[in-house]
Write an enzyme that holds these catalytic residues in place. Structure first.
Site, short mmCIF file in Angstrom:
data_model
loop_
_atom_site.label_atom_id
_atom_site.label_comp_id
_atom_site.label_asym_id
_atom_site.label_seq_id
_atom_site.Cartn_x
_atom_site.Cartn_y
_atom_site.Cartn_z
CE LYS A 76 -3.86 1.73 2.54
NZ LYS A 76 -4.75 1.84 3.75
CB SER A 151 -8.05 3.70 2.66
OG SER A 151 -7.24 3.05 3.68
CB SER A 175 -8.51 1.09 5.63
OG SER A 175 -9.19 2.01 5.36
#
Ligand code: GLN
Length: 487
Positions: A76, A151, A175
């Site tokens: 990420k 997210s 997330s």
């Protein structure tokens, strides 16, 4: 092959059927074929990937394999990595290069992993749909007109579409778990304090925690076993955390006699009927596997979203004050004076959702409102924590849906932040309480994946892994793959 699990790939590497280089090439090809459509990766440098893979093959030849030897892991864009840009999908960090690796990244490298690009995410991890990214939305591989969740949407999409066998995510209010649920993969948010936050760009420091996103429960355990561990350079990383036998817990694949709590506040009006049905069927399967299901109550759940959306923006407003045009990333052109530079840099660099959080957070912390909002939210947080303690006096784990809805359409909720926030209703409370939670696939509603969420007391991730792997073995959700890009 790109839908293989880490453990399957590990066996192929060990037997010599694959090399780290051949694996890296296969996944790079897949990214090449699918990323223009899905937008899961915001940066990937094939040469860097292949260089690491070659180094891993050399290491294996002379020393034998380390735990993640030669396995490509997507990262990420919130994790600082010395190689490539670290941009948190924000214009304010466009082109930013971190001077050091996050603790978790160092641990991955030491375990032989091949860092496989940077994945798309909501800007500064603020969102539930990946639509606030400065790089544009990522798409759900099960239906490309829909969001992958957020997210950590790029990480979930990459794994679900077979563009990477596993990925790293972070979870402040859901997330990891919510995008895992919406893309039909597995994701774990460990107990707060189990994973070092050093080198992970801060959103809400008392809530942020990193974790694995993978296809299988066993892969989640394998990646967690590498990610977790004390870091003396992060004061919130717990030094004497109770150890977990990650892979041993999975191998047990057992839930006989397990007392599962079914919190009534997590089965509510307004959730998708298809989600409810899939989760009820999963609960039935657990009963058949020998678990005892007990109704419990977490009475303060309805206040969790409100408390979170005071606490998280408050912490974010403080954390994001460092982006001032002086030390990091973007700086506006030709500022008139210092104030003009701060104001224009931040106005140009931050997107609308991040600004909204900074404004609400600053408001909640301002004198005169602090007691009414921030302090009150902290009191609610204590009540939520106590709810869980009381429930865990009666049961071993809790079982809930991860999200009340399946993946929604791109653009469907962007005009109404409140409905977007409400989609987090089942994931947020356990961040406020610091507890571990895992989402795994439990079926489909109208062709879209549904996630099942396991919650355990602090430090008891092994209970979750034993139960989730038993459920996984009794069903065939793991073998389901989206049609996007072909199987
Ligand atoms: N969707 C939540 C938010 O927007 C959670 C995000 C996260 O866990 N990083 O704050």
């Amino acid at each position: 092959m790109t839908y293989a699990t880490l453990s399957e790939l590990r066996a192929q590497l060990d037997s010599g059927a694959q090399t780290a280089c051949s694996l890296a090439e296969a996944y790079l090809e897949r990214v090449q074929a699918l990323n223009a459509e899905l937008n899961a990766f915001v940066h990937i440098d094939a040469d860097e990937v292949l260089e690491q893979a070659a180094a891993s093959d050399t290491y294996r030849a002379s020393h034998g394999p380390r735990p993640l030897e030669g396995l490509p892991i997507a990262i990420k864009d919130i994790f600082c990595t010395q190689d490539g840009p670290t941009q948190c999908c924000s214009n304010i960090l466009k082109g930013y290069r971190a001077p050091y690796d996050a603790h978790v990244i160092t641990r991955l490298k030491e375990a032989g992993a091949v860092l496989f690009g940077k994945t798309n995410m909501d800007e500064f991890a603020m969102g539930s749909s990946n639509e606030t990214s400065a790089f544009g939305p990522c798409r759900n591989p099960w239906d490309t007109t829909r969001i992958p969740g957020g997210s950590s949407g790029g990480s979930a999409c990459a794994v679900a579409a077979g563009m990477a066998p596993a990925a790293l995510g972070t979870d402040t209010g859901g997330s990891i778990r919510q995008p895992a649920a919406l893309c039909g993969i597995t994701g774990l948010k460990p107990t707060y304090g189990r994973v070092s936050r050093r080198g992970i760009i801060a959103f809400a420091s008392s809530l942020d925690q990193a974790g694995p996103m993978t296809r299988s429960v066993e892969d989640t355990a394998l990646l967690a076993s590498v990610m977790c561990g004390h870091d003396s350079a992060d004061a919130t990383s717990v030094a004497d955390a109770p150890e977990v036998d990650w892979l041993g817990a999975c191998a047990a694949r057992d839930m006989k006699g397990l007392k599962i709590g079914r919190p009534r506040e997590y089965f509510i009006d307004g959730m998708d009927a298809g989600v409810l049905q899939a989760v009820e069927e999963a609960i039935e399967t657990c009963r058949e596997l020998g678990a005892e299901v007990i109704d419990v109550s977490l009475p303060h759940t309805p206040a969790a979203v409100a408390a979170y959306y005071v606490i998280a923006p408050s912490e974010a407003s403080a954390n994001l004050s460092r982006y001032d045009g002086v030390r990091f990333g973007h700086r506006c052109e030709a500022p008139e004076d210092l104030l003009d530079m701060y104001t224009r840099t931040r106005d140009e660099g931050f997107g609308a959702e991040v600004k909204r959080r900074i404004l609400t957070g600053s408001f909640a912390l301002s004198s005169g409102y602090y007691d009414a909002y921030y302090l009150k939210a902290q009191k609610v947080r204590t009540l939520i924590r106590q709810d869980f303690l009381q429930a865990f006096a009666q049961v071993d784990v809790l079982l809930t849906p991860t999200s009340p809805v399946t993946a929604f359409h791109i653009g469907e909720k962007t005009d109404d932040p409140l409905t977007m926030y409400l989609a987090d209703v089942f994931t947020i409370a356990l961040n406020l309480a610091g507890l571990p939670g895992l989402s795994q696939p439990c079926g489909f509603a109208d062709g879209l994946p549904v996630g099942l969420q396991w919650i355990a007391p602090a430090w008891q991730e092994d209970r979750i892994l034993a139960a989730a792997s038993a459920y996984e073995a009794a069903t065939d959700w793991l073998s389901q793959t989206p049609a996007t890009g072909g199987n």
